[in-house]
Each structure stands twice: as structure tokens, then as C-alpha cells.
Design a protein around this motif. Structure first.
Motif, short mmCIF file in Angstrom:
data_model
loop_
_atom_site.label_atom_id
_atom_site.label_comp_id
_atom_site.label_asym_id
_atom_site.label_seq_id
_atom_site.Cartn_x
_atom_site.Cartn_y
_atom_site.Cartn_z
N VAL A 1 -14.72 -26.14 5.78
CA VAL A 1 -14.64 -27.61 5.68
C VAL A 1 -15.41 -28.25 6.82
CG1 VAL A 1 -13.08 -29.59 5.74
CG2 VAL A 1 -12.45 -27.53 4.45
N ALA A 2 -15.25 -27.74 8.02
CA ALA A 2 -15.96 -28.30 9.17
C ALA A 2 -17.46 -28.10 9.04
CB ALA A 2 -15.46 -27.64 10.46
N THR A 3 -17.87 -26.93 8.54
CA THR A 3 -19.30 -26.67 8.33
C THR A 3 -19.86 -27.62 7.28
OG1 THR A 3 -18.97 -24.36 8.90
CG2 THR A 3 -20.98 -24.91 7.73
N TYR A 4 -19.13 -27.80 6.18
CA TYR A 4 -19.57 -28.71 5.13
C TYR A 4 -19.69 -30.13 5.67
CZ TYR A 4 -19.54 -31.49 0.88
OH TYR A 4 -19.86 -32.39 -0.09
N PHE A 5 -18.71 -30.56 6.42
CA PHE A 5 -18.74 -31.90 7.00
C PHE A 5 -19.94 -32.05 7.94
CE2 PHE A 5 -17.67 -34.83 10.47
CZ PHE A 5 -17.52 -36.00 9.74
N ALA A 6 -20.18 -31.06 8.78
CA ALA A 6 -21.29 -31.13 9.73
C ALA A 6 -22.62 -31.16 9.00
CB ALA A 6 -21.23 -29.93 10.69
N MET A 7 -22.76 -30.36 7.95
CA MET A 7 -24.01 -30.34 7.20
C MET A 7 -24.23 -31.66 6.46
SD MET A 7 -24.03 -26.45 5.74
CE MET A 7 -25.52 -26.65 4.81
N THR A 8 -23.16 -32.21 5.91
CA THR A 8 -23.26 -33.49 5.21
C THR A 8 -23.64 -34.60 6.19
OG1 THR A 8 -21.57 -32.74 3.67
CG2 THR A 8 -22.02 -35.10 3.72
N PHE A 9 -22.99 -34.61 7.32
CA PHE A 9 -23.29 -35.62 8.34
C PHE A 9 -24.72 -35.46 8.86
CE2 PHE A 9 -23.02 -37.32 12.74
CZ PHE A 9 -22.72 -38.63 12.40
N GLY A 10 -25.16 -34.23 9.06
CA GLY A 10 -26.54 -33.97 9.49
C GLY A 10 -27.54 -34.44 8.46
N ALA A 11 -27.25 -34.19 7.18
CA ALA A 11 -28.14 -34.65 6.11
C ALA A 11 -28.20 -36.18 6.09
CB ALA A 11 -27.68 -34.11 4.77
N PHE A 12 -27.05 -36.83 6.28
CA PHE A 12 -27.02 -38.29 6.31
C PHE A 12 -27.86 -38.83 7.46
CE2 PHE A 12 -25.07 -42.09 8.17
CZ PHE A 12 -25.24 -42.97 7.11
N LEU A 13 -27.73 -38.26 8.65
CA LEU A 13 -28.52 -38.71 9.79
C LEU A 13 -30.01 -38.50 9.55
CD1 LEU A 13 -26.39 -37.50 12.83
CD2 LEU A 13 -26.62 -39.82 11.92
N PHE A 14 -30.35 -37.35 8.97
CA PHE A 14 -31.75 -37.06 8.66
C PHE A 14 -32.29 -38.09 7.68
CE2 PHE A 14 -34.88 -34.83 5.99
CZ PHE A 14 -35.84 -34.57 6.96
N TRP A 15 -31.53 -38.40 6.63
CA TRP A 15 -31.95 -39.36 5.61
C TRP A 15 -32.15 -40.75 6.23
CZ3 TRP A 15 -33.54 -38.52 0.80
CH2 TRP A 15 -33.67 -39.61 -0.04
N GLN A 16 -31.25 -41.15 7.09
CA GLN A 16 -31.36 -42.46 7.74
C GLN A 16 -32.58 -42.53 8.64
OE1 GLN A 16 -29.52 -45.29 7.23
NE2 GLN A 16 -28.71 -44.11 5.53
N SER A 17 -32.85 -41.46 9.37
CA SER A 17 -34.01 -41.47 10.26
C SER A 17 -35.30 -41.52 9.45
CB SER A 17 -34.00 -40.25 11.19
OG SER A 17 -34.13 -39.06 10.44
#
Length: 63
Positions: free
Chosen positions: A4-20
């Protein structure tokens, strides 16, 4: 729990990448617009300068 933590971290990382990437695209588009506006202004100035020079030559040839 680790999954769950890995999934959350990957999702959050993808969101930050998309925003940048989105911010980068907006920045590029704005600078391209500024460049086009500057080129249009330079063309207009060049055209007006040529017209004024042509008018001055006509006045000199008539005088």
C-alpha cells in the motif's frame, strides 16, 4: 502494508511528474508566444522603415 505504501508513493510520484511536465509545457508555450510576438513586431518595424525610406526617396527625387 508495504504494498500500500509503495503504491501510494508511486502514485504520488507519478502525480508530481505529471504536474511538472504540465508546468514545463505551459512555460514553453508562453515563451513561444513571446517569441512570435517579438518577430511580428520586428517585421512591422522593418516594413514601416522601408515605407519611410521609399517616401523619403520619392521626396528627394521630386525636389
Amino acid at each position: 502494508m508495504v504494498r500500500v505504501a509503495t503504491y501510494f508513493a508511486m502514485t504520488f510520484g507519478a502525480f508530481l511528474f505529471w504536474q511538472s511536465l504540465e508546468k514545463l509545457h505551459v512555460w514553453i508555450a508562453l515563451h513561444q508566444d513571446e517569441k512570435l510576438e517579438r518577430l511580428e513586431k520586428e517585421r512591422e518595424i522593418k516594413r514601416l522603415r522601408e515605407e519611410l525610406l521609399a517616401e523619403a526617396k520619392e521626396r528627394d527625387s521630386l525636389a
